[in-house]
Design a protein around this motif. Structure first.
Motif, PDB file in Angstrom:
ATOM      1  N   PHE A  21       0.801  -1.220   0.000  1.00  0.00           N
ATOM      2  CA  PHE A  21       0.000   0.000   0.000  1.00  0.00           C
ATOM      3  C   PHE A  21       0.839   1.278   0.000  1.00  0.00           C
ATOM      4  O   PHE A  21       0.398   2.301  -0.519  1.00  0.00           O
ATOM      5  N   ASN A  25      -0.908   5.195  -4.698  1.00  0.00           N
ATOM      6  CA  ASN A  25      -1.936   6.090  -4.165  1.00  0.00           C
ATOM      7  C   ASN A  25      -3.282   5.354  -4.151  1.00  0.00           C
ATOM      8  O   ASN A  25      -3.396   4.236  -4.644  1.00  0.00           O
ATOM      9  N   THR A  26      -4.275   5.978  -3.601  1.00  0.00           N
ATOM     10  CA  THR A  26      -5.584   5.336  -3.413  1.00  0.00           C
ATOM     11  C   THR A  26      -6.196   4.896  -4.739  1.00  0.00           C
ATOM     12  O   THR A  26      -6.701   3.774  -4.852  1.00  0.00           O
TER      13      THR A  26
END
Length: 93
Positions: A21, A25-26
């Motif tokens: 993660f 990025n998201t």
């Protein structure tokens, strides 16, 4: 009650991807997970060649690392018994 637990347990397994993660990025994480789910979907449903190849190219752009691709392929093989490489091999000649 037992069925609810089994469903929850199966869903948790399904969503338990080992993604680095910190590296993404998201939006990239969402796209990676969507790609994994698409590959899993090929076990039970027909997915068009164009969609598979397009999403794979997007995935490759995000990952941009052969060793990480291999790591995620192995992870998906272990968790969902499906290989990204083997799924896409016929389409990437």
């Amino acid at each position: 009650m037992k069925n609810e637990r089994n469903c929850k347990s199966n869903k948790e397994k399904e969503n338990n991807y080992e993604i680095d993660f910190e590296m993404f990025n998201t939006l990239e994480i969402v796209k990676i997970i969507e790609f994994f789910r698409l590959i899993e979907k090929t076990k039970t449903s027909k997915v068009s060649k164009e969609v598979l190849v397009s999403k794979y190219r997007e995935y490759q752009t995000i990952i941009n690392n052969k060793s990480l691709e291999k790591k995620y392929d192995k992870m998906l093989q272990e968790k969902a018994n499906v290989s990204i490489y083997q799924t896409l091999k016929p389409y990437l000649k």
